[in-house]
Design a protein around this motif. Structure first.
Motif, PDB file in Angstrom:
ATOM      1  N   ASP A  65       0.816  -1.213   0.000  1.00 12.49           N
ATOM      2  CA  ASP A  65       0.000   0.000   0.000  1.00 12.49           C
ATOM      3  C   ASP A  65       0.850   1.264   0.000  1.00 12.49           C
ATOM      4  O   ASP A  65       0.329   2.359   0.191  1.00 12.49           O
ATOM      5  N   ALA A  66       2.166   1.115  -0.215  1.00 12.00           N
ATOM      6  CA  ALA A  66       3.049   2.286  -0.276  1.00 12.00           C
ATOM      7  C   ALA A  66       3.952   2.199  -1.501  1.00 12.00           C
ATOM      8  O   ALA A  66       5.178   2.220  -1.388  1.00 12.00           O
ATOM      9  N   PRO A  67       3.364   2.106  -2.698  1.00 12.52           N
ATOM     10  CA  PRO A  67       4.193   1.908  -3.896  1.00 12.52           C
ATOM     11  C   PRO A  67       5.120   3.080  -4.197  1.00 12.52           C
ATOM     12  O   PRO A  67       6.230   2.882  -4.699  1.00 12.52           O
ATOM     13  N   GLU A  68       4.677   4.314  -3.891  1.00  9.91           N
ATOM     14  CA  GLU A  68       5.527   5.467  -4.188  1.00  9.91           C
ATOM     15  C   GLU A  68       6.828   5.421  -3.392  1.00  9.91           C
ATOM     16  O   GLU A  68       7.889   5.823  -3.881  1.00  9.91           O
ATOM     17  N   ASP A  69       6.748   4.934  -2.154  1.00  9.04           N
ATOM     18  CA  ASP A  69       7.947   4.837  -1.319  1.00  9.04           C
ATOM     19  C   ASP A  69       8.763   3.592  -1.653  1.00  9.04           C
ATOM     20  O   ASP A  69       9.995   3.613  -1.591  1.00  9.04           O
ATOM     21  N   ARG A  70       8.067   2.535  -2.003  1.00  9.47           N
ATOM     22  CA  ARG A  70       8.742   1.251  -2.191  1.00  9.47           C
ATOM     23  C   ARG A  70       9.523   1.173  -3.495  1.00  9.47           C
ATOM     24  O   ARG A  70      10.601   0.579  -3.550  1.00  9.47           O
ATOM     25  N   PHE A  71       8.987   1.772  -4.556  1.00 12.10           N
ATOM     26  CA  PHE A  71       9.574   1.578  -5.886  1.00 12.10           C
ATOM     27  C   PHE A  71      10.270   2.833  -6.399  1.00 12.10           C
ATOM     28  O   PHE A  71      10.060   3.259  -7.530  1.00 12.10           O
ATOM     29  N   GLU A  72      11.094   3.410  -5.584  1.00 10.32           N
ATOM     30  CA  GLU A  72      11.895   4.555  -6.007  1.00 10.32           C
ATOM     31  C   GLU A  72      13.110   4.069  -6.792  1.00 10.32           C
ATOM     32  O   GLU A  72      13.554   2.922  -6.651  1.00 10.32           O
ATOM     33  N   ALA A  73      13.655   4.950  -7.618  1.00  9.00           N
ATOM     34  CA  ALA A  73      14.873   4.606  -8.356  1.00  9.00           C
ATOM     35  C   ALA A  73      15.980   4.240  -7.369  1.00  9.00           C
ATOM     36  O   ALA A  73      16.199   4.933  -6.372  1.00  9.00           O
ATOM     37  N   GLY A  74      16.636   3.121  -7.636  1.00  7.75           N
ATOM     38  CA  GLY A  74      17.697   2.643  -6.758  1.00  7.75           C
ATOM     39  C   GLY A  74      17.254   1.555  -5.802  1.00  7.75           C
ATOM     40  O   GLY A  74      18.100   0.889  -5.187  1.00  7.75           O
ATOM     41  N   ALA A  75      15.930   1.345  -5.655  1.00  9.56           N
ATOM     42  CA  ALA A  75      15.435   0.288  -4.772  1.00  9.56           C
ATOM     43  C   ALA A  75      15.822  -1.078  -5.335  1.00  9.56           C
ATOM     44  O   ALA A  75      15.773  -1.304  -6.546  1.00  9.56           O
ATOM     45  N   ILE A  76      16.214  -1.977  -4.445  1.00  7.53           N
ATOM     46  CA  ILE A  76      16.681  -3.303  -4.856  1.00  7.53           C
ATOM     47  C   ILE A  76      15.734  -4.366  -4.299  1.00  7.53           C
ATOM     48  O   ILE A  76      15.354  -4.320  -3.122  1.00  7.53           O
ATOM     49  N   PHE A  77      15.362  -5.319  -5.153  1.00 11.37           N
ATOM     50  CA  PHE A  77      14.445  -6.383  -4.757  1.00 11.37           C
ATOM     51  C   PHE A  77      15.051  -7.747  -5.067  1.00 11.37           C
ATOM     52  O   PHE A  77      15.740  -7.909  -6.076  1.00 11.37           O
ATOM     53  N   ARG A 124       8.784 -11.200 -17.292  1.00 11.17           N
ATOM     54  CA  ARG A 124       7.344 -11.460 -17.142  1.00 11.17           C
ATOM     55  C   ARG A 124       7.094 -12.577 -16.124  1.00 11.17           C
ATOM     56  O   ARG A 124       7.673 -13.657 -16.197  1.00 11.17           O
ATOM     57  N   GLY A 125       6.224 -12.297 -15.162  1.00  9.27           N
ATOM     58  CA  GLY A 125       5.859 -13.290 -14.150  1.00  9.27           C
ATOM     59  C   GLY A 125       6.771 -13.329 -12.943  1.00  9.27           C
ATOM     60  O   GLY A 125       6.479 -14.040 -11.966  1.00  9.27           O
ATOM     61  N   ALA A 126       7.884 -12.591 -12.963  1.00  9.64           N
ATOM     62  CA  ALA A 126       8.805 -12.605 -11.824  1.00  9.64           C
ATOM     63  C   ALA A 126       8.158 -11.960 -10.596  1.00  9.64           C
ATOM     64  O   ALA A 126       7.374 -11.016 -10.708  1.00  9.64           O
ATOM     65  N   LYS A 127       8.496 -12.470  -9.426  1.00  9.80           N
ATOM     66  CA  LYS A 127       7.986 -11.934  -8.168  1.00  9.80           C
ATOM     67  C   LYS A 127       9.082 -11.130  -7.475  1.00  9.80           C
ATOM     68  O   LYS A 127      10.254 -11.516  -7.512  1.00  9.80           O
ATOM     69  N   LEU A 128       8.683 -10.026  -6.857  1.00  7.83           N
ATOM     70  CA  LEU A 128       9.629  -9.150  -6.170  1.00  7.83           C
ATOM     71  C   LEU A 128       9.381  -9.208  -4.665  1.00  7.83           C
ATOM     72  O   LEU A 128       8.235  -9.085  -4.217  1.00  7.83           O
ATOM     73  N   PHE A 129      10.466  -9.373  -3.909  1.00  8.42           N
ATOM     74  CA  PHE A 129      10.358  -9.544  -2.459  1.00  8.42           C
ATOM     75  C   PHE A 129      11.224  -8.528  -1.724  1.00  8.42           C
ATOM     76  O   PHE A 129      12.257  -8.082  -2.231  1.00  8.42           O
ATOM     77  N   ILE A 130      10.780  -8.189  -0.499  1.00 11.67           N
ATOM     78  CA  ILE A 130      11.603  -7.404   0.417  1.00 11.67           C
ATOM     79  C   ILE A 130      11.572  -8.084   1.776  1.00 11.67           C
ATOM     80  O   ILE A 130      10.701  -8.919   2.052  1.00 11.67           O
ATOM     81  N   ASP A 131      12.513  -7.715   2.623  1.00 10.65           N
ATOM     82  CA  ASP A 131      12.554  -8.253   3.974  1.00 10.65           C
ATOM     83  C   ASP A 131      11.480  -7.583   4.820  1.00 10.65           C
ATOM     84  O   ASP A 131      11.286  -6.367   4.750  1.00 10.65           O
ATOM     85  N   THR A 132      10.768  -8.344   5.635  1.00  8.65           N
ATOM     86  CA  THR A 132       9.673  -7.772   6.424  1.00  8.65           C
ATOM     87  C   THR A 132      10.170  -6.781   7.459  1.00  8.65           C
ATOM     88  O   THR A 132       9.473  -5.833   7.808  1.00  8.65           O
TER      89      THR A 132
END
Length: 219
Positions: A25-37, A76-84
């Motif tokens: 629910d926070a895509p603007e913060d999560r997907f900034e340039a430089g973010a690594i998944f 296509r179809g790849a899943k992106l994860f972050i540490d909780t």
């Protein structure tokens, strides 16, 4: 523990960009340039965001090393994860879909259904609530309508505006045939043809004396 925050969709354009299905629910913060998944499948390696933009309600991402449509197709179809732990540090009031699905949806003390999903949009997020009758209702995930999320006790508290749960009911805006009126039907079968005949003629088939009496009464 890791949580999935997005799933990559189809390529967009010819510059290596892709669409993504969001689970945060926070895509603007999560997907900034430089973010690594971390990506799954792992063969794709960690993916670094090179750019992000919105196309209406769809988030478009670019990743380092993927500069054309053919390269983007491999994502296509790849899943992106972050540490909780990282996610919890960012926003204590943020909720992920896996935390919400299955929670009871309550209005006051009444259970009206269960949360079956979360739809993340640019303007606002929507809770998908499956009602006790089996219908899906989209509930704006804002404090005025969802004032409490209690994961520990397994429920979300709703204060829906009037009519919200009736919007998606089948035929909710349609009147029944003849506005519900029922036409009386004669169940006694077809009318007796003899009822429209001359009494004298009818009587003559059974009793000649009765026929004479009927003729006399008709004079």
């Amino acid at each position: 523990m890791e949580v999935q925050v997005a799933r990559i969709g189809k390529p967009h354009g010819i510059r290596g960009e892709v669409t993504v299905q969001l689970f945060t629910d926070a895509p603007e913060d999560r997907f900034e340039a430089g973010a690594i998944f971390r990506a799954e499948p792992a063969a794709l390696g960690p993916l670094t965001v090179s750019g992000a933009r919105w196309n209406k309600d769809i988030l478009i991402l670019g990743f380092d090393g993927f500069s054309d449509r053919n390269a983007a197709e491999t994502l296509r179809g790849a899943k992106l994860f972050i540490d909780t732990d990282e996610a919890e540090d960012d926003d204590d009031d943020a909720w992920y879909e896996h935390e919400l699905v299955g929670l009871e949806a309550r209005v006051g003390n009444d259970v009206v259904g269960k949360v079956s999903g979360l739809r993340t949009l640019e303007v606002q997020d929507l809770l998908i609530v499956e009602t006790s009758a089996g219908h899906e209702t989209l509930v704006p995930f804002v404090a005025e309508i969802v004032p409490e999320v209690n994961v520990a006790d397994g429920y979300v508290l709703l204060t829906p505006p009037a009519g919200l749960f009736e919007l998606n009911l089948p035929g909710s805006n349609q009147a029944g045939p003849d506005d519900g009126e029922v036409t009386d039907v004669d169940d006694d079968g077809p009318a007796d043809p003899a009822s429209d005949t001359d009494p004298a003629a009818a009587a003559s088939d059974t009793d000649p004396a009765a026929a004479s009496e009927a003729e006399g009464s008709g004079r």
